[in-house]
Design an enzyme around this catalytic site. Structure first.
Site, mmCIF file in Angstrom:
data_model
loop_
_atom_site.group_PDB
_atom_site.id
_atom_site.type_symbol
_atom_site.label_atom_id
_atom_site.label_comp_id
_atom_site.label_asym_id
_atom_site.label_seq_id
_atom_site.Cartn_x
_atom_site.Cartn_y
_atom_site.Cartn_z
ATOM 1 N N THR A 40 0.915 -1.174 0.025
ATOM 2 C CA THR A 40 -0.169 0.080 0.117
ATOM 3 C C THR A 40 0.820 1.478 0.014
ATOM 4 O OG1 THR A 40 -1.934 -1.171 1.125
ATOM 5 C CG2 THR A 40 -1.865 1.360 1.286
ATOM 6 N N ILE A 47 -1.095 11.693 1.204
ATOM 7 C CA ILE A 47 -1.702 12.766 1.739
ATOM 8 C C ILE A 47 -1.501 12.748 3.277
ATOM 9 C CG2 ILE A 47 -3.800 14.423 2.099
ATOM 10 C CD1 ILE A 47 -2.643 14.123 -0.948
ATOM 11 N N HIS A 49 -3.149 13.826 6.275
ATOM 12 C CA HIS A 49 -4.539 14.507 6.633
ATOM 13 C C HIS A 49 -4.402 15.359 7.774
ATOM 14 C CE1 HIS A 49 -6.499 12.423 3.237
ATOM 15 N NE2 HIS A 49 -6.024 11.134 3.708
ATOM 16 N N ARG A 311 -5.957 -0.890 0.197
ATOM 17 C CA ARG A 311 -6.246 -0.387 1.492
ATOM 18 C C ARG A 311 -6.668 -1.276 2.184
ATOM 19 N NH1 ARG A 311 -9.838 4.491 -0.603
ATOM 20 N NH2 ARG A 311 -9.480 3.327 -2.689
ATOM 21 N N CYS A 400 18.688 10.417 -15.797
ATOM 22 C CA CYS A 400 17.425 10.707 -16.253
ATOM 23 C C CYS A 400 17.198 12.233 -16.777
ATOM 24 C CB CYS A 400 16.656 10.122 -15.154
ATOM 25 S SG CYS A 400 14.701 10.739 -15.288
#
Length: 476
Positions: A40, A47, A49, A311, A400
């Site tokens: 996960t 984010i 939160h 999740r 890169c």
């Protein structure tokens, strides 16, 4: 006999392993995959939160707010990306405005600072590309964005700098309690004996818990699909833009990532297969439908990558943290769906204290080693670049071109603790292949550098897991 076996190297296992490495403990970190943070943690919204969404009194609420407050300092300590950018929850009707009021009150109850409800005119001043149909928004000033896999890798690396060991491709298939210790059986037949176990196995956490504890729980994998857009779309927002959440999650968001791309997603569908990270046209259509409601000017033709993540949805309805009631020494860190990423630092501190208390008479290290800083060549001044190249000419060779990553940076992340061994592993650590061409030009060169530095043949280098070969042999 080891003191602590941490199962899982996602953000949860990584955070608690690093916290435990501050103590005089013998720590072994195990993961079933070929690298750190392959579950996960490598596929989510990234984010941090603010904490207004979780229900009052829940572990989610407690650890979200506490973890959010720790993020900036933690990321500085371990040299991981973090930006405090603020978030908006948009309301498109007076009915939805009522939900903003509910979230606002819940946020105040949870102790979230910097919350306010703003009107349409103010939204347009702050975020001019947000839809003019939004009538109000809940603004949370403490929300942020991070690089979740980079943070997890840096946490594992720091734990290893302080004596922890890492064993990959080490799937635990059985757990037994033998007297005062545990016997872990790996898929390859190897036996590991440990005084305590931390179960941070993500969507597999219920399987491990239910091997040893009669206090069972069930994890349902919930898949979320995403669009990742090129940095040319980065002008659309510098914040995190949500819509009012549903019972399936926080809904489709649009946000700028820590590295300047635009991310849109995720969808939310429960699945049975714990390895199902496939994409669907239905999922893509859903993301587009909802994302353009927030920001109409999104150009999905600038998409450079689609991905999915799982999740861990626990049937308990909340995080599962602490010692199993019926198995002393077995600790769970499970059911950590969103806001799990935000909560991980605070959860790790509390769980580490529980483990130390369980073991007894464990002292803290006097000389905890901090992370060695990574050189981000593109961020250096011309004078600093010249000095770095003088010391190591490999920093003068761009590998890169999309992300301006040098050979020196790639070599560095190969040889660090928990160093990269796969093409995607290098991408996660220093971003070659993360730009517009997605490794089309730099991929073969990174493969050559990996083979050279690890003294392997070119066709020994894999994309990700064992057997994900890139080359099969010479054509001429």
């Amino acid at each position: 006999m080891i003191d602590v076996a941490v199962i899982g190297t996602g953000i949860m296992g990584a955070a608690v392993a690093r916290e435990l490495s501050k103590y005089e403990l013998n720590i072994l970190i195990l993961d079933k995959d070929n690298d750190v943070s392959c579950g996960t943690t490598k596929a989510n919204s990234a984010i941090v939160h603010a904490g207004y969404d979780a229900k009052e009194g829940s572990l989610m609420a407690k650890y979200n707010v506490a973890g959010n407050a720790m993020y900036e300092e933690l990321c500085k300590e371990v040299d991981a990306p973090f930006r405090k950018v603020g978030s908006y929850v948009l309301a498109f009707s007076e009915k939805e405005r009522e939900h903003l009021e509910l979230l606002y009150k819940r946020g105040l109850s949870n102790g979230v600072p910097e919350l306010e409800i703003i009107e349409a005119e103010e939204i347009q001043k702050r975020e001019p590309h947000v839809s003019k149909e939004a009538v109000a928004a809940l603004y949370a000033g403490t929300a942020g964005i991070t690089g979740p896999w980079e943070l997890a890798i840096k946490l594992v690396e720091n734990a290893m700098e302080n004596g922890a060991e890492l064993k990959l491709n080490a799937e635990v298939v059985n757990i037994e309690k033998v007297g005062e210790y545990f016997k872990l059986t790996l898929k390859n037949g190897e036996i590991i004996e440990t005084k305590t176990v931390i179960n941070a196995a993500g969507v597999y956490a219920d399987i491990l818990n239910n091997m040893i504890s009669k206090k069972t729980f069930k994890i349902t994998p919930r898949i979320g699909e995403y669009y990742l857009l090129d940095k040319v779309q980065g002008y659309l927002t510098d914040s995190v833009i949500f819509q009012c959440p549903t019972e399936m999650g926080k809904g489709i968001l649009v946000a700028k990532t820590a590295h300047g791309n635009i991310i849109a997603g995720p969808t939310a569908s429960d699945v049975e297969d714990r390895e199902d990270v496939g994409n669907t046209q239905e999922g893509f259509d859903t993301i587009k439908q909802f994302a353009v409601k927030s920001i109409k000017d999104i150009n999905f033709r600038d998409n450079i990558r689609n991905f999915s993540g799982l999740r861990a949805e626990a049937d308990t309805g909340d995080f599962i943290l602490g010692e199993a009631e019926d198995v002393k020494g077995f600790f769970n860190m499970a059911g950590t769906k969103s806001p799990g990423l935000s909560s991980a630092p605070a959860m790790a501190i509390d769980l580490a204290e529980m483990v130390v208390k369980s073991l007894g008479n464990i002292s803290k290290k006097e000389n905890f080693i901090k992370n060695k800083k990574h050189i981000y060549f593109i961020e250096l001044s011309p004078e600093e670049k010249a000095e770095v190249i003088k010391k190591d000419p490999r920093y003068g060779r761009i590998i890169c071109r999309c992300e301006n990553i040098t050979e020196g940076e790639i070599v560095d992340v190969i040889h660090r603790k928990a160093g990269g061994r796969t093409l995607n592993g290098i991408k996660r650590r220093c971003r070659p292949g993360a730009g517009r061409c997605q490794g089309g030009f730099c991929g073969p060169r990174v493969q050559e550098i990996l083979a050279r530095e690890l003294n392997l043949k070119l066709d020994d280098i894999v994309l990700e897991e064992k057997g994900s070969y890139i080359l099969t042999g010479e054509t001429k």
